[in-house]
Design a protein around this motif. Structure first.
Motif, PDB file in Angstrom:
ATOM      1  N   ALA A   1      28.986  30.355  21.394  1.00 56.31           N
ATOM      2  CA  ALA A   1      30.155  31.232  21.243  1.00 56.31           C
ATOM      3  C   ALA A   1      31.366  30.651  21.962  1.00 56.31           C
ATOM      4  CB  ALA A   1      29.845  32.627  21.768  1.00 56.31           C
ATOM      5  N   ILE A   2      31.166  30.154  23.175  1.00 55.02           N
ATOM      6  CA  ILE A   2      32.266  29.549  23.940  1.00 55.02           C
ATOM      7  C   ILE A   2      32.785  28.314  23.220  1.00 55.02           C
ATOM      8  CG2 ILE A   2      32.876  28.348  26.087  1.00 55.02           C
ATOM      9  CD1 ILE A   2      32.584  31.339  26.532  1.00 55.02           C
ATOM     10  N   ILE A   3      31.888  27.449  22.774  1.00 52.32           N
ATOM     11  CA  ILE A   3      32.296  26.233  22.055  1.00 52.32           C
ATOM     12  C   ILE A   3      33.085  26.596  20.808  1.00 52.32           C
ATOM     13  CG2 ILE A   3      31.427  24.268  20.705  1.00 52.32           C
ATOM     14  CD1 ILE A   3      29.148  24.078  22.824  1.00 52.32           C
ATOM     15  N   ASP A   4      32.610  27.557  20.033  1.00 51.73           N
ATOM     16  CA  ASP A   4      33.296  27.971  18.814  1.00 51.73           C
ATOM     17  C   ASP A   4      34.689  28.525  19.129  1.00 51.73           C
ATOM     18  OD1 ASP A   4      32.990  28.567  15.811  1.00 51.73           O
ATOM     19  OD2 ASP A   4      33.580  30.527  16.629  1.00 51.73           O
ATOM     20  N   TYR A   5      34.796  29.351  20.165  1.00 57.87           N
ATOM     21  CA  TYR A   5      36.078  29.948  20.532  1.00 57.87           C
ATOM     22  C   TYR A   5      37.069  28.887  21.007  1.00 57.87           C
ATOM     23  CZ  TYR A   5      39.492  33.046  22.722  1.00 57.87           C
ATOM     24  OH  TYR A   5      40.641  33.691  23.084  1.00 57.87           O
TER      25      TYR A   5
ATOM     26  N   LEU B   1      40.660  28.012  19.302  1.00 59.15           N
ATOM     27  CA  LEU B   1      41.942  27.964  20.002  1.00 59.15           C
ATOM     28  C   LEU B   1      42.614  26.602  19.833  1.00 59.15           C
ATOM     29  CD1 LEU B   1      41.033  29.785  23.339  1.00 59.15           C
ATOM     30  CD2 LEU B   1      42.482  30.664  21.488  1.00 59.15           C
ATOM     31  N   ARG B   2      41.851  25.534  19.938  1.00 57.46           N
ATOM     32  CA  ARG B   2      42.399  24.186  19.800  1.00 57.46           C
ATOM     33  C   ARG B   2      42.905  23.917  18.389  1.00 57.46           C
ATOM     34  NH1 ARG B   2      37.924  21.094  23.520  1.00 57.46           N
ATOM     35  NH2 ARG B   2      38.936  21.544  25.506  1.00 57.46           N
ATOM     36  N   ALA B   3      42.404  24.651  17.420  1.00 56.18           N
ATOM     37  CA  ALA B   3      42.854  24.512  16.036  1.00 56.18           C
ATOM     38  C   ALA B   3      44.219  25.178  15.825  1.00 56.18           C
ATOM     39  CB  ALA B   3      41.835  25.087  15.073  1.00 56.18           C
ATOM     40  N   GLY B   4      44.747  25.818  16.880  1.00 58.95           N
ATOM     41  CA  GLY B   4      46.078  26.401  16.791  1.00 58.95           C
ATOM     42  C   GLY B   4      46.102  27.901  16.599  1.00 58.95           C
ATOM     43  N   ASN B   5      44.938  28.535  16.614  1.00 60.58           N
ATOM     44  CA  ASN B   5      44.910  29.994  16.477  1.00 60.58           C
ATOM     45  C   ASN B   5      45.363  30.628  17.779  1.00 60.58           C
ATOM     46  OD1 ASN B   5      43.556  30.331  13.759  1.00 60.58           O
ATOM     47  ND2 ASN B   5      42.124  28.974  14.807  1.00 60.58           N
ATOM     48  N   SER B   6      46.054  31.764  17.663  1.00 62.95           N
ATOM     49  CA  SER B   6      46.489  32.445  18.879  1.00 62.95           C
ATOM     50  C   SER B   6      45.332  33.254  19.463  1.00 62.95           C
ATOM     51  CB  SER B   6      47.673  33.359  18.580  1.00 62.95           C
ATOM     52  OG  SER B   6      47.304  34.353  17.655  1.00 62.95           O
ATOM     53  N   LYS B   7      45.460  33.605  20.720  1.00 65.03           N
ATOM     54  CA  LYS B   7      44.408  34.348  21.426  1.00 65.03           C
ATOM     55  C   LYS B   7      44.204  35.705  20.844  1.00 65.03           C
ATOM     56  CE  LYS B   7      45.377  31.928  25.645  1.00 65.03           C
ATOM     57  NZ  LYS B   7      45.824  31.970  26.982  1.00 65.03           N
TER      58      LYS B   7
ATOM     59  N   GLN C   1      32.527  25.170  31.200  1.00 63.93           N
ATOM     60  CA  GLN C   1      32.689  23.806  31.698  1.00 63.93           C
ATOM     61  C   GLN C   1      32.225  22.771  30.683  1.00 63.93           C
ATOM     62  OE1 GLN C   1      30.564  24.377  35.401  1.00 63.93           O
ATOM     63  NE2 GLN C   1      32.482  24.446  36.563  1.00 63.93           N
ATOM     64  N   GLU C   2      31.194  23.083  29.907  1.00 64.14           N
ATOM     65  CA  GLU C   2      30.735  22.159  28.865  1.00 64.14           C
ATOM     66  C   GLU C   2      31.775  22.043  27.748  1.00 64.14           C
ATOM     67  OE1 GLU C   2      26.879  23.291  27.441  1.00 64.14           O
ATOM     68  OE2 GLU C   2      25.975  23.127  29.419  1.00 64.14           O
ATOM     69  N   ALA C   3      32.421  23.156  27.423  1.00 62.86           N
ATOM     70  CA  ALA C   3      33.387  23.176  26.329  1.00 62.86           C
ATOM     71  C   ALA C   3      34.772  22.703  26.762  1.00 62.86           C
ATOM     72  CB  ALA C   3      33.489  24.587  25.747  1.00 62.86           C
ATOM     73  N   VAL C   4      35.094  22.880  28.044  1.00 62.18           N
ATOM     74  CA  VAL C   4      36.414  22.529  28.571  1.00 62.18           C
ATOM     75  C   VAL C   4      36.215  21.661  29.809  1.00 62.18           C
ATOM     76  CG1 VAL C   4      38.626  23.425  29.402  1.00 62.18           C
ATOM     77  CG2 VAL C   4      37.285  24.770  27.763  1.00 62.18           C
TER      78      VAL C   4
ATOM     79  N   LYS D   1      37.544  24.557  36.306  1.00 62.73           N
ATOM     80  CA  LYS D   1      36.998  24.840  37.633  1.00 62.73           C
ATOM     81  C   LYS D   1      37.233  26.309  37.963  1.00 62.73           C
ATOM     82  CE  LYS D   1      37.203  20.301  39.637  1.00 62.73           C
ATOM     83  NZ  LYS D   1      36.105  19.777  38.916  1.00 62.73           N
ATOM     84  N   VAL D   2      36.255  26.895  38.604  1.00 56.39           N
ATOM     85  CA  VAL D   2      36.361  28.261  39.113  1.00 56.39           C
ATOM     86  C   VAL D   2      35.414  28.371  40.300  1.00 56.39           C
ATOM     87  CG1 VAL D   2      34.585  29.227  37.611  1.00 56.39           C
ATOM     88  CG2 VAL D   2      36.385  30.708  38.473  1.00 56.39           C
ATOM     89  N   ASP D   3      35.824  29.119  41.289  1.00 53.76           N
ATOM     90  CA  ASP D   3      34.971  29.340  42.452  1.00 53.76           C
ATOM     91  C   ASP D   3      34.376  30.741  42.358  1.00 53.76           C
ATOM     92  OD1 ASP D   3      35.429  26.861  43.716  1.00 53.76           O
ATOM     93  OD2 ASP D   3      37.344  27.597  44.500  1.00 53.76           O
ATOM     94  N   LEU D   4      33.084  30.806  42.153  1.00 54.06           N
ATOM     95  CA  LEU D   4      32.396  32.095  42.140  1.00 54.06           C
ATOM     96  C   LEU D   4      31.912  32.394  43.547  1.00 54.06           C
ATOM     97  CD1 LEU D   4      30.176  31.811  38.930  1.00 54.06           C
ATOM     98  CD2 LEU D   4      32.275  33.113  39.212  1.00 54.06           C
ATOM     99  N   PRO D   5      32.102  33.609  43.997  1.00 55.44           N
ATOM    100  CA  PRO D   5      31.559  33.945  45.320  1.00 55.44           C
ATOM    101  C   PRO D   5      30.037  33.909  45.277  1.00 55.44           C
ATOM    102  CG  PRO D   5      32.470  35.898  44.252  1.00 55.44           C
ATOM    103  CD  PRO D   5      32.773  34.730  43.363  1.00 55.44           C
ATOM    104  N   PRO D   6      29.406  33.592  46.385  1.00 53.84           N
ATOM    105  CA  PRO D   6      27.943  33.560  46.402  1.00 53.84           C
ATOM    106  C   PRO D   6      27.367  34.966  46.262  1.00 53.84           C
ATOM    107  CG  PRO D   6      28.806  33.247  48.603  1.00 53.84           C
ATOM    108  CD  PRO D   6      29.986  33.253  47.679  1.00 53.84           C
TER     109      PRO D   6
END
Length: 73
Positions: free
Chosen positions: A59-63, A67-73, A17-20, A24-29
């Protein structure tokens, strides 16, 4: 390869969520019945000097940037 510590799902979601903004995602309790222990990295560290370069947040921010730089998954 592991960081040697367990990352709770809520911490992973928070990092995404900080990086994107708007993610949104719903995690079960509660806790997952499939919770696994952290992998021990002491032998790898002793044998090779390995130390993780990233924590989960960086790691999430870097990834996402990669991806935003145009690299494929």
């Amino acid at each position: 390869v592991s960081s040697g510590k367990v990352i709770p799902n809520r911490e992973l979601v928070k990092a995404i969520q900080e990086a994107v903004p708007g993610f949104k995602v719903d995690l079960p309790p509660g806790r997952s019945p499939m919770s696994l222990p952290a992998l021990d990295t002491e032998r790898l560290r002793a044998d090779t000097g390995f130390s993780p370069a990233f924590d989960i947040r960086s790691a999430i921010i870097d990834y996402v940037q990669w991806l935003r730089a145009g690299n494929s998954k």
